[in-house]
Design an enzyme around this catalytic site. Sequence first.
Site, mmCIF file in Angstrom:
data_model
loop_
_atom_site.group_PDB
_atom_site.id
_atom_site.type_symbol
_atom_site.label_atom_id
_atom_site.label_comp_id
_atom_site.label_asym_id
_atom_site.label_seq_id
_atom_site.Cartn_x
_atom_site.Cartn_y
_atom_site.Cartn_z
ATOM 1 N N LEU A 68 43.026 39.444 30.294
ATOM 2 C CA LEU A 68 43.677 40.691 29.896
ATOM 3 C C LEU A 68 44.546 41.128 31.062
ATOM 4 O O LEU A 68 44.089 41.121 32.215
ATOM 5 C CB LEU A 68 42.652 41.798 29.630
ATOM 6 C CG LEU A 68 41.967 41.838 28.296
ATOM 7 C CD1 LEU A 68 40.934 42.952 28.276
ATOM 8 C CD2 LEU A 68 42.952 42.031 27.174
ATOM 9 N N ARG B 59 43.345 39.772 37.134
ATOM 10 C CA ARG B 59 44.505 39.790 38.046
ATOM 11 C C ARG B 59 44.180 39.097 39.362
ATOM 12 O O ARG B 59 45.000 38.353 39.907
ATOM 13 C CB ARG B 59 44.985 41.217 38.280
ATOM 14 C CG ARG B 59 45.695 41.798 37.059
ATOM 15 C CD ARG B 59 46.433 43.068 37.393
ATOM 16 N NE ARG B 59 45.533 44.136 37.805
ATOM 17 C CZ ARG B 59 45.388 45.284 37.159
ATOM 18 N NH1 ARG B 59 46.078 45.525 36.070
ATOM 19 N NH2 ARG B 59 44.564 46.193 37.603
ATOM 20 N N THR C 127 45.342 43.969 31.929
ATOM 21 C CA THR C 127 44.849 45.204 32.531
ATOM 22 C C THR C 127 43.521 45.026 33.266
ATOM 23 O O THR C 127 43.019 45.974 33.843
ATOM 24 C CB THR C 127 44.665 46.287 31.461
ATOM 25 O OG1 THR C 127 43.761 45.795 30.465
ATOM 26 C CG2 THR C 127 45.998 46.666 30.821
ATOM 27 N N CYS C 128 42.980 43.822 33.277
ATOM 28 C CA CYS C 128 41.671 43.555 33.884
ATOM 29 C C CYS C 128 41.842 43.205 35.363
ATOM 30 O O CYS C 128 42.543 42.253 35.702
ATOM 31 C CB CYS C 128 40.998 42.403 33.127
ATOM 32 S SG CYS C 128 39.490 41.782 33.900
ATOM 33 N N ASP C 129 41.214 43.972 36.246
ATOM 34 C CA ASP C 129 41.334 43.731 37.685
ATOM 35 C C ASP C 129 40.825 42.352 38.083
ATOM 36 O O ASP C 129 41.443 41.676 38.905
ATOM 37 C CB ASP C 129 40.572 44.799 38.477
ATOM 38 C CG ASP C 129 41.245 46.159 38.446
ATOM 39 O OD1 ASP C 129 42.472 46.212 38.183
ATOM 40 O OD2 ASP C 129 40.549 47.162 38.674
#
Length: 117
Positions: free
Chosen positions: A9, A16, A11-13
């Site tokens: 995702l 990333r 938006t997933c830290d």
Amino acid sequence: MSTITVYALKTCDTCRKALKAIEASGTAFDVVDVRADGIPADAMQRITRAVGADGLVNRRSTTWRGLEDGVRADAMDPAKTASVLSEHPTLMKRPVIVSGDAVHVGWTADVQKAVLG
């Protein structure tokens, strides 16, 4: 070495961090955003068979808490896990990294060692 596919995702830290580390290693990889792109049915089946429901379903997530009991039961049923995760991709633990025949979930030290060498 075959190309790595990372199901993540944006938006997933954790996703990333994994993507940044894989890119820095110079390893070729493809990214599939599980929310925007979805996961192809054959890939989802393969991942589910390799990891199992317990290893793939994030039962601590907000998505899990918002599901009805029947959907939760289906998510943990190996025959139905892939179908539920296809409908609720944010329920999946992330990132899922497929490299050759290996399927890794998360970005733990063991996964990093296996993926980055």
